[in-house]
Structure formats: structure tokens, C-alpha cells
Design an enzyme around this catalytic site. Structure first.
Site, mmCIF file in Angstrom:
data_model
loop_
_atom_site.group_PDB
_atom_site.id
_atom_site.type_symbol
_atom_site.label_atom_id
_atom_site.label_comp_id
_atom_site.label_asym_id
_atom_site.label_seq_id
_atom_site.Cartn_x
_atom_site.Cartn_y
_atom_site.Cartn_z
ATOM 1 N N ARG B 136 0.803 -1.235 0.000
ATOM 2 C CA ARG B 136 0.000 0.000 0.000
ATOM 3 C C ARG B 136 0.829 1.275 0.000
ATOM 4 N NH1 ARG B 136 -2.721 -3.458 3.397
ATOM 5 N NH2 ARG B 136 -4.438 -4.459 2.341
ATOM 6 N N THR B 180 1.863 -5.410 4.696
ATOM 7 C CA THR B 180 1.372 -4.922 3.409
ATOM 8 C C THR B 180 1.134 -3.417 3.411
ATOM 9 O OG1 THR B 180 -0.913 -5.349 4.088
ATOM 10 C CG2 THR B 180 0.186 -7.090 2.834
ATOM 11 N N SER B 195 0.425 -7.870 9.649
ATOM 12 C CA SER B 195 -0.684 -8.662 9.126
ATOM 13 C C SER B 195 -0.559 -10.083 9.678
ATOM 14 C CB SER B 195 -0.612 -8.720 7.602
ATOM 15 O OG SER B 195 -0.673 -7.446 7.021
ATOM 16 N N GLU B 198 -5.238 -14.170 9.886
ATOM 17 C CA GLU B 198 -5.766 -15.465 9.434
ATOM 18 C C GLU B 198 -4.780 -16.592 9.718
ATOM 19 O OE1 GLU B 198 -8.366 -13.155 9.049
ATOM 20 O OE2 GLU B 198 -6.977 -12.486 7.505
ATOM 21 N N TRP B 246 -2.959 -3.995 10.086
ATOM 22 C CA TRP B 246 -2.308 -3.983 8.772
ATOM 23 C C TRP B 246 -2.624 -2.777 7.907
ATOM 24 C CZ3 TRP B 246 -6.293 -4.731 5.190
ATOM 25 C CH2 TRP B 246 -7.423 -5.420 5.637
ATOM 26 N N ASP B 306 -14.842 -11.884 11.050
ATOM 27 C CA ASP B 306 -13.670 -11.397 10.313
ATOM 28 C C ASP B 306 -13.806 -9.908 10.009
ATOM 29 O OD1 ASP B 306 -11.198 -11.383 9.015
ATOM 30 O OD2 ASP B 306 -12.066 -11.906 7.094
ATOM 31 N N ASP B 308 -12.388 -6.913 10.485
ATOM 32 C CA ASP B 308 -11.252 -6.061 10.830
ATOM 33 C C ASP B 308 -11.737 -4.612 10.923
ATOM 34 O OD1 ASP B 308 -8.485 -7.516 10.331
ATOM 35 O OD2 ASP B 308 -9.811 -8.186 8.735
ATOM 36 N N ARG B 333 -16.094 -1.779 8.997
ATOM 37 C CA ARG B 333 -16.359 -3.033 8.295
ATOM 38 C C ARG B 333 -17.602 -3.693 8.900
ATOM 39 N NH1 ARG B 333 -11.503 -7.092 6.463
ATOM 40 N NH2 ARG B 333 -12.708 -8.964 6.035
#
Lengths: 157, 575
Positions: B136, B180, B195, B198, B246, B306, B308, B333
């Protein structure tokens, strides 16, 4: 790296570490994940995840010539590491296009046809999975030679 | 190992890791980046992830505006040579552009002509498992650039030549720990967050000395034994509880406070980690000097979806309910548009409302801001549970933007998506996915009768009213939004490969350009020699593609095939 004469052991599940016999694998899948193991020293070659393979038994009549030449009784083996971003290729599902069941990487949905040298049939992977030739010696499933093809994910040129 | 072998292996490692191809470089008359320039950037530059520390994603340039944007035309393009998700904003410092791409590549270009100065190409390890092959952006400080890599290093490059100045290993990529984000640079510190949510990591934010790469502090996002908040976990769950961090934080330069978003708890089903699980799905207020946690706010407790909340909140001086206060604005999110108040020792809930439909929240406790969960839509072990929106949420990591002119927040939202999975308890194997469900079990479904998916929304944070909305009938919207003083809202994010400009006041589509690939990157604007430019990377991949594959599977007349391959596009007005 797997060597000629290595046996194969399961790399996951309740039977992790146990030797895979041809009869353990039903025709038409599902595949299992495996490590090569040196039968003389009993060393499991799991020092690098690039050594992990996916093994599946298919109808020998469904295999193309190159694949059949590396197979043993319809059993084929490929690197378990996707050629796109090196995720493990863990799924055995109906292809996104067509009716075949294929090997699939769940990370970015690349699909490989194990009947034809694990060629890419869907998704971002740039090349097929490396193939591992197999043999059956004395009733045991063994490695017949080194990987054919490139291991690991895509690299910058 | 003999001394010669040691020397040889060191040499090999060095040559493998460092690869810079020379273009027309080195760059002459490079403008060193200072705290003062980062705190008050020149209007024509874009040197931070969202241009300014407040994270607003607003350019004060107005040469390109609603009346003339119809004349916007490409002036140069540049192929990155790689596939996958191109998510970084091109970074511009006084006429020099730095573009980060997937696979650990940085390209330095003349921002006016598109001529290459140099390229840095990292040689990533062959066994690197890249769940999110992206990057990024590069941070800037003095005459150096900072790249965070998917093999979990922070690399400092000489901005003029692209040569490696230092290379610091952060954690071990073999354990699913990777980077990232674009590093946040504050006062000579290179600040990154890890990160790996998962893979069952324990998340952290860490700072490195910009000069030599020495680690200065590391703050875990999950409190250890004896630390406040540790009692929101049971047993050893905290050790692998997720909370990855992340995305780049925002920064209040007046109070010297970093605001950093924290990701989902791991594994996904909350039943496997009972408790509130601080500081997952939260925002942390951190002291950039020490990493000390000054305050926090948890958006939702015991994350199971999930969801985030890594996209850092925007800092906005907000007039609302008859007063002006220092707000944090975060379209989550978790489908809730959050308005918080930042104080010296706390982050207080002000308001929250759903910005897309959802069936998970029955309401929000007005005094605390705790959302009230409907247990029928909270994933559990051993039974499939459906929930809306999907695990990609109402808005995933792509950034919203705030216009200082219209005082509106522009949100890249997704409506009419639902998801579901059956939880399962599995043992953690370091370096392997640890989701708490089978990957193949994760679903994305569209609501029956849905007439669109992506929504570009304009919200007034002062009133909680939606001012306008633009619907995308055949596509998700998965790209960051930028707004300008020319009253433009810029966004890609759709599967039809278009880059678009909207009227910030009315939502009217004013201009669009079909590009090489789908756009999931961040639009930005800059100025060189009196000409305003707009730049974007077009390069589809990662989660935009995952959603695309799922939509194709839903058989609703959408093809999975969005071409991949990155191109940098630069536009200006026709002369």
C-alpha cells in the site's frame, strides 16, 4: 527435496506421519497432502514447505500421456504449493468452468487439472504445479524421480 | 559452516535480496522530507497515505473541477509488470513519484513525464505464502523511502537511487507474519503494524529508527499477562488471538497521538475465544515516542465475522449537536458509521448508525456505544450461521474520504451481500491458515432481488443523514475514495475497469475512463509546474477478485474474468 525411493507420509490429519499405501487412496479422490520420507533414515523431508505434495488417485484412462508416464496405478503427485502466491493447494472441487473435479487453491482460486500435468484451468496462477513422478515398488508408493517443473510462487522478473 | 561458506552465503543472500534496475536515475535536487513538510504538506504533494496525517484523503487542488473534468485525459501511463492487487497511492514529492506494487517493487518516476529513474525489485522467498500479495505504498523521511514487505521486513531505500540503506526483519514470514501497509512516518520514526490475523498471530504496532532501522518500541494489540485488558481473554487464547494491525494509522500532530485500527480476533468464531477480546476490532490511541496506549475504543466485542477495523479513523473537527469537537470518523467493516470524540485520555462514543443493511446488530447501547448482537447471526462451532453484510463488511479496508469544502464523508460501501460459515475447532499450525472454518465453506451470497451491490455514499457526519448515493448494478465497489477542492470524488473499485469522477455535492457522474484492469488502488492528485494531475494504479486482485469469483459463482450474469496486470495512469486537462 523428495528423492527417488522416498516413501510418502501424510502431512496432516489424524494419521499424520503414517505411510501412504496405494490402497489408501480412493479412485477419483479426494487428494491427501504428504511429505516425502527417506525409508533408510526415517527422516521426513519437511524442512521446507516447498517439499509438500498433494497426491490423488484418478482413473488411469483419464490421464494424458505425460501425466500417465509419471503416475503409478492412476496415482499422481504434484507440489502442494500454488504457482501464484505459494498458498497450499488444498481443495478438491468442481471446476469454475466445466464439469471436472480439480485441485484448487483457496487463497486466490487458481485451479489445476491433475489429469494433464496440473495445468492451470482457472485463476491467476502463471504456470502448472511441479509434478512428482511416482512408482509402486513392492506394494509401496514411492517417489520415482525429482520434481518436474518449477517450485514455489511467482517471482518478479 | 566454514568462514568461506559463511561469506559466500552472506554474499548470495545480499545479491538475492537486493535488486535495483537503473533507469535514468539518480534523482537530482531531491527535496528532503521533514516533520514540518509532513505536517503541512504543500498543496501539490501527496507524501502520506491519505495525503495528510488526519487521514481525510482530500487534495486542496482545484484546477481540475466539476466544470472542466469532462476534459480530463491520460497524459502518460506506465506498466508495472506484475499482476495482483495494486492498492498503493502513487506518492509524490516535488515532481518525483514513487509507486509501490505487489511483489515488493518500488518504481521511481518523473511525475511530469513518466520517465523512469529507478526500480527496486525485492526477491521474495520461493516458499513465501502470500495470502494478500499487495503493498500500500512507501513512507518518506529526509532522503529515504520505507517499504514494508510480505516477507516481513522493513526496507529503507535511498530515494535518489533506489539502493538499500537498511533492511530490518520484523518477524518470521514462515509463521504467517507479514506486512502490506504503507509505513506511517512520524518525527523520524517508521511505524508499521503486522498482518496475519488469518494465521493466528498476536498483532502489534512497532516503530523503527528511520536512520538505521533499530527497533524503538513494539506494542502488542492484545494485552499480555498483567496488562490492562488482559482479563478480556480466557486462558491462552490471547497468545494467538489475532488483532493484526495492517493499515496505516492517522496522527493528531497537536496532541502527538497516533490512531491505529486493529483487526479481527482469531480464529473467526467468537465461541473459540470468549470475552470482549481487547483490543481486537478497536482503535488504539498511541504515543509515537513510546508506543504507550493512551486510550482505546472497541467498535465491537468478541469479533466473529472477520470484521477487521484496521482502516484508521479520520480526524475531523466536527460541528454536531450544537458544539464543535475533535472527532474520529470511521465507517466500519461492521456496517456501522462510527462518530467518536477523541480526548487526551479517552475515546468516547458519540453516535453510530448502520450505513448498509445488516442483521447482526439489534442496536447500539447509547451510553457506551456497544453494539447489541443478535445471536442468531453470530457464527458458532458446528453449525452454519448466515450473516449480513458478508465477511467483507459494509466497507472493507479501502478508505473513505472527507471533503473540507462539502463537509461530507464519501464511503465505498457494499450493499446486498451476505456471508456465512460453519465454525470448527482446529489446532494451530504456525504458518498455516487458522480461520476456525474451512476455507471452502466461506460463502458470499447476494440478497434475492438485489438490484445493485456497490454504493458510493455521501454522508453528513454532523447530522447522520445520507446526502446522495450512486449505485453500481453489476459490481461491488472495492477501491479507496479521494476527494478534491475541485468538488470531485474520485474512485475506481468496479469490475468494469472504470475510473470515475463524481460531483461531490450532487453525486452526478461527471467523467469516466476505462482502464487496463480493475482499480482497487487509491486515487491521488498532485501538481508539477502549475499543472494539476490525477493518478491511480489500475491492477485488480486479492479481495476484489475473491468477491468477483464469488459473484460469478452466484450465477447472476457476472463473469469472473477481470484482466490482471498493473498500470499507473496519470491524467490532466486537455490543453
Amino acid at each position: 527435496m523428495p528423492k527417488r525411493g522416498d516413501v510418502l507420509v501424510l502431512s496432516e490429519g489424524e494419521r499424520e506421519g503414517q505411510i501412504i499405501a496405494p490402497g489408501d487412496l480412493p479412485v477419483g479422490g479426494p487428494p491427501v497432502r504428504a511429505w516425502p520420507k527417506d525409508p533408510k533414515t526415517s527422516v521426513v523431508r519437511n524442512g521446507s514447505r516447498l517439499n509438500e505434495i498433494v497426491v490423488v488417485r484418478l482413473d488411469p484412462g483419464d490421464l494424458d500421456d505425460a501425466t500417465r508416464s509419471r503416475s503409478a496405478d492412476g496415482i499422481v503427485a504434484y507440489s502442494a504449493i500454488c504457482a501464484h502466491a505459494a498458498c497450499p493447494v488444498t481443495e478438491w472441487v468442481k471446476a469454475a468452468q466445466g464439469d471436472k473435479t480439480v485441485l484448487k487453491c483457496p487463497c486466490h482460486n487458481s485451479e489445476y487439472d491433475p489429469r494433464s500435468s496440473a495445468q492451470v484451468v482457472f485463476g491467476p496462477a502463471p504456470r502448472s504445479l511441479a509434478a512428482l513422478p511416482l512408482a509402486i515398488e513392492g506394494g509401496s508408493l514411492t517417489v520415482a524421480g525429482a520434481f518436474v517443473g518449477k517450485l514455489g510462487g511467482a517471482q518478479l522478473g | 559452516m566454514s568462514r568461506m561458506q559463511l561469506l559466500l552465503s552472506g554474499f548470495v543472500a545480499f545479491t538475492c535480496l537486493v535488486s535495483t534496475s537503473a533507469g535514468a536515475g539518480p534523482i537530482e535536487n531531491y527535496s528532503p522530507v521533514t516533520s514540518q513538510r509532513l505536517e503541512n504538506p504543500e498543496p501539490g504533494n501527496w507524501m502520506l497515505y491519505r495525503r495528510t496525517y488526519d487521514g481525510q484523503g482530500y487534495s486542496p487542488l482545484d484546477q481540475i473541477n466539476t466544470t472542466n473534468v469532462k476534459d480530463l485525459t491520460p497524459v502518460w501511463t506506465f506498466a508495472t509488470g506484475v499482476i495482483e492487487g495494486h492498492e498503493a497511492p502513487p506518492i509524490v514529492n516535488n515532481g518525483v513519484m514513487f509507486v509501490a506494487t505487489p511483489m515488493g517493487q518500488v518504481i521511481a518516476l518523473n511525475a511530469k513525464t513518466g520517465d523512469e529513474y529507478w526500480r527496486y525489485k525485492r526477491q521474495l522467498p520461493a516458499d513465501l505464502f502470500q495470502l494478500h500479495p499487495t503493498n500500500r505504498g512507501v513512507g518518506l523521511w529526509q532522503d529515504k523511502l520505507y517499504l514494508a514487505t510480505t516477507d516481513d521486513h522493513v526496507v529503507a531505500l535511498d530515494a535518489k537511487t533506489g539502493k538499500v540503506v537498511w533492511d530490518a526483519k520484523v518477524q518470521d514470514y514462515r509463521k504467517g507474519q507479514y506486512l502490506t501497509l504503507m509505513p506511517l512516518i512520524v518525527d523520524g520514526k517508521v511505524i508499521v503494524g503486522g498482518s496475519g490475523g488469518e494465521f493466528g498471530v498476536r498483532g502489534y504496532v512497532a516503530a523503527f529508527d528511520a536512520n538505521d532501522g533499530k527497533e524503538l518500541w513494539r506494542t502488542f494489540t492484545i494485552p499480555g499477562e498483567g496488562e490492562p485488558g488482559h482479563d478480556t481473554w480466557k486462558g491462552d487464547d490471547w497468545k494467538n488471538g489475532g488483532g493484526s494491525a495492517w493499515m496505516t494509522g492517522t496522527y493528531d500532530k497537536d496532541t502527538k497521538t497516533i490512531y491505529w485500527g486493529v483487526g479481527n480476533a482469531a480464529p473467526w468464531p467468537g465461541e473459540l475465544h470468549p470475552g470482549d477480546n481487547l483490543y481486537t476490532s478497536s482503535v488504539l490511541a498511541l504515543d509515537p515516542g513510546t508506543g504507550k496506549i493512551k486510550a482505546y475504543h472497541q467498535y465491537h466485542q468478541n469479533d466473529s465475522w472477520d470484521w477487521d477495523e484496521v482502516d484508521a479513523p479520520m480526524l475531523v473537527d466536527l460541528q454536531r449537536d450544537g458544539r464543535t469537537f475533535k472527532s474520529l470518523i470511521h465507517p466500519g467493516r461492521d456496517a456501522i458509521f462510527w462518530v467518536l470524540e477523541r480526548k487526551s485520555d479517552s475515546i468516547d462514543y458519540v453516535a453510530g448508525w448502520p450505513f448498509v443493511s445488516n442483521d447482526v446488530w439489534k442496536g447500539i447501547e447509547p451510553s457506551t456505544g456497544r453494539p447489541i448482537v443478535d445471536p442468531a447471526h453470530k457464527p458458532v462451532v458446528g453449525k452454519r450461521v448466515e450473516f449480513c453484510p458478508s465477511l467483507w463488511g459494509g466497507k472493507d479496508w479501502p478508505s473513505a474520504a472527507y471533503s473540507q469544502k462539502t463537509k461530507l464523508v464519501y464511503v465505498p460501501a457494499n450493499e446486498n451481500f451476505c456471508g456465512g460459515f460453519a465454525g470448527e475447532k482446529v489446532a494451530l499450525k504456525p504458518g498455516e491458515l487458522w480461520l476456525g472454518t474451512k476455507v471452502e465453506d466461506i460463502g458470499l451470497k447476494v440478497r434475492p432481488g438485489a438490484d445493485h451491490y456497490g454504493e458510493l455514499q455521501a454522508w453528513d457526519p454532523a447530522t447522520g443523514k445520507k446526502v446522495w448515493q450512486y449505485d453500481f448494478p453489476k459490481s461491488q465497489l472495492f477501491g479507496s475514495v479521494t476527494t478534491t477542492a475541485g468538488d470531485l470524488v474520485l474512485v475506481g473499485g468496479t469490475n468494469d475497469r472504470y475510473f470515475r469522477a463524481f460531483d461531490a455535492k450532487s453525486g452526478k457522474l461527471l467523467w469516466q475512463q476505462k482502464t487496463n484492469s480493475g482499480i482497487m488502488g487509491m486515487p491521488m492528485s498532485y501538481e508539477v509546474d502549475g499543472t494539476q494531475y490525477i493518478a491511480i494504479q489500475s491492477g485488480w486482485g486479492v479481495d476484489a477478485q475473491r468477491i468477483q469469483d464469488a459473484l460469478a459463482t452466484n450465477n447472476i450474469g457476472i463473469e469472473a474474468n477481470v484482466p490482471q496486470g498493473g498500470v499507473i495512469w496519470v491524467f490532466a486537462l486537455k490543453k
